[in-house]
Design a protein around this motif. Structure first.
Motif, short mmCIF file in Angstrom:
data_model
loop_
_atom_site.label_atom_id
_atom_site.label_comp_id
_atom_site.label_asym_id
_atom_site.label_seq_id
_atom_site.Cartn_x
_atom_site.Cartn_y
_atom_site.Cartn_z
N THR A 362 -13.22 5.52 4.13
CA THR A 362 -12.85 6.36 3.01
C THR A 362 -14.06 7.14 2.52
OG1 THR A 362 -11.82 6.33 0.82
CG2 THR A 362 -13.33 4.56 1.31
N GLU A 398 -2.98 -2.80 5.98
CA GLU A 398 -3.10 -1.99 4.77
C GLU A 398 -3.92 -2.71 3.71
OE1 GLU A 398 0.89 -1.21 3.58
OE2 GLU A 398 1.07 0.60 4.82
N GLY A 452 -4.00 7.68 2.46
CA GLY A 452 -3.31 6.62 1.74
C GLY A 452 -2.17 7.15 0.90
N THR A 478 -2.61 2.38 -1.64
CA THR A 478 -2.55 1.77 -0.31
C THR A 478 -3.37 2.61 0.66
OG1 THR A 478 -0.32 0.95 -0.77
CG2 THR A 478 -1.00 0.98 1.52
N LEU A 479 -4.34 1.95 1.34
CA LEU A 479 -5.22 2.63 2.29
C LEU A 479 -5.19 1.89 3.62
CD1 LEU A 479 -8.31 3.25 -0.04
CD2 LEU A 479 -6.70 4.99 0.76
#
Length: 486
Positions: A362, A398, A452, A478-479
């Motif tokens: 991320t 996830e 996400g 959620t990623l």
């Protein structure tokens, strides 16, 4: 029955397909119904009217024949001879006196059943115009008239003709004609419904194509219909022209927002810096001056944040939002964000996470900004004595982050719109807390840019007698997780 109810519930009575089907079926029913009525009328003329005319002619001729026969033979004999001459296989005549006594009758009454002949002779009144009547399951054309002889009324003449076979044929034809008309109407309606459905298919394709058009592909969106009617192709061409104009307008608006935000951010940053510098030398300031400068610095800072949000959204819309995607441990990032938020908010913020580290790919700084926004909202819209909880866990592939508060909650009808730009549930409340309605839009933009999703689950505050039940809100990020580190 349930299947029929489901099909019926899916039918939209106001749709163009239903209206066209009902309209064309109604016109078809009117046309076929008119044709059936006209055919029935013609069949009645062919099968029955000739008998009516024959009976009427007999009723007119008998008095003349009786007058002629009475001149050469006794009246009673002449009367019977005239009746015999006009009697046929299916024609029956009789004469009643004024006291309803039978004076003379046809010799063929034995062809009818006793019940039928008795019932016919018991009739005392008939229409002067021939009419069809049903007597004991048989059909007769009936007619009556006075019988004058030598300027005196001898009695009343009754003439009937058995038309049972013709009337039965007529009723059968009418019945089959009605059934055929109904079946034809149903068949035509079904055929029309399928034809209209097929004809409206290009319109449904046009609707489906326009539904999937978003701001991201507004400039490249084009609607093509190869086998559509000319009118629908013209409509698609108009849609394409409208989409082009919308794309140009949106691009101009986005460019304007980007330019204005960029041009205003620099001078506002300088103004904010000067205000902070003056506030640091507050020994020479009166309390009123200090309060005014603090208010000006706060508003300048808020405006700078707004401009930064607008710039971020403009970059995202144009596809120029650059995210530095790098592996990072979510546990460390969440802990850092919570520590920062606790210092600035003086609120209790708890972390609930698994003992194992969770790694995601991320943009570290953008995700920090997302979590700070969500925690800031949770702090603003919940009571000071209630904690804010940040939950961190992993489910399969996830990574899930939940920011939970025990505030007043979000009404269900508002939850689908809170991620829209400049949308605020309570205008007065947001002004007091410094919101512009862009924070959650930034959160959604950044999270989706990092691959996400973000959702909200909330219940509004309710009251039960004297107890307040705060359900609060839960924002879930959620990623995609990279791996699970031991």
């Amino acid at each position: 029955m349930n299947q029929i109810s489901k099909i019926w519930s899916k039918i939209d009575p106001f749709s163009l397909r239903v209206r066209l089907t009902v309209g064309v079926a109604g016109v078809s029913a009117l046309g076929l119904g008119s044709l059936a009525i006209w055919t029935s009328w013609k069949m009645q003329q062919i099968l029955i009217n000739d008998h009516k005319l024959n009976v009427e002619q007999i009723a007119e001729r008998l008095p003349r024949d009786v007058q002629l026969y009475s001149e050469i033979m006794p009246p009673s004999t002449g009367l019977q001879k005239a009746i015999n001459n006009l009697t046929t296989t299916n024609t029956y005549l009789w004469i009643k006196s004024s006291d309803h006594q039978i004076i003379a009758q046809s010799p063929n009454w034995n062809q009818l059943s006793q019940t039928t002949s008795t019932k016919l002779m018991s009739l005392t009144e008939m229409s002067v115009k021939p009419q069809v009547a049903k007597v004991n399951q048989r059909y007769f054309v009936l007619c009556s008239s006075a019988l004058p002889i030598q300027d005196q009324t001898l009695g009343k003449l009754f003439v009937v003709q058995d038309v049972t076979s013709e009337q039965t044929i007529f009723l059968v034809i009418v019945r089959y004609l009605g059934i055929g008309s109904i079946l034809a109407i149903i068949t035509i309606s079904v055929a029309i419904a399928f034809y209209i459905k097929r004809s409206l298919q290009p319109l449904r394709q046009l609707s489906q194509m326009t539904q999937v058009i978003s701001l991201a592909d507004l400039g490249q969106a084009q609607i093509y219909l190869d086998n559509a009617p000319s009118e629908v192709k013209e409509l698609a061409k108009t849609f394409n022209m409208m989409l082009s104009r919308l794309s140009q307008s949106w691009e101009q608006e986005r460019q304007f927002v980007s330019n204005v935000s960029h041009e205003l951010r620099t001078p506002l940053t300088i103004v904010h810096g000067y205000l902070q510098s003056v506030l640091r030398r507050q020994k020479n300031l009166t309390p009123a001056q200090q309060e005014a400068l603090e208010t000006a610095a706060l508003e300048a800072e808020r405006t700078i944040r707004l401009l930064q949000h607008l710039l971020d959204l403009a970059r995202a819309d144009s596809g120029h939002l650059h995210l530095r995607m790098e592996p990072c441990v979510l546990n460390d990032l969440v802990a850092e964000v919570v520590n920062m938020a606790e210092k600035y908010s003086d609120r209790t913020i708890k972390i609930e996470s698994t003992t194992k580290s969770i790694e995601v790919r991320t943009d570290y700084n953008r995700l920090k900004q997302v979590l700070l926004n969500l925690i800031d909202n949770a702090v603003k819209y919940s009571e000071a004595d209630t904690p804010v909880i940040v939950k961190l866990n992993q489910q399969g592939e996830e990574a899930i982050i939940e920011v939970c508060d025990q505030g007043c909650g979000i009404p269900l009808q508002e939850q689908s719109r809170i991620f829209e730009r400049f949308y605020r549930i309570d205008e007065a409340r947001d002004r007091s807390t410094g919101g512009y309605g862009l924070g959650l839009s930034i959160v959604k933009t950044f999270v989706e840019g990092m691959g996400g999703t973000v959702t909200v689950r909330s219940r509004t505050t309710t009251y039960h007698q004297t107890s307040r039940l705060n359900k609060g809100s839960v924002f879930t990020i959620t990623l995609p997780a990279c791996s699970l580190l031991e």
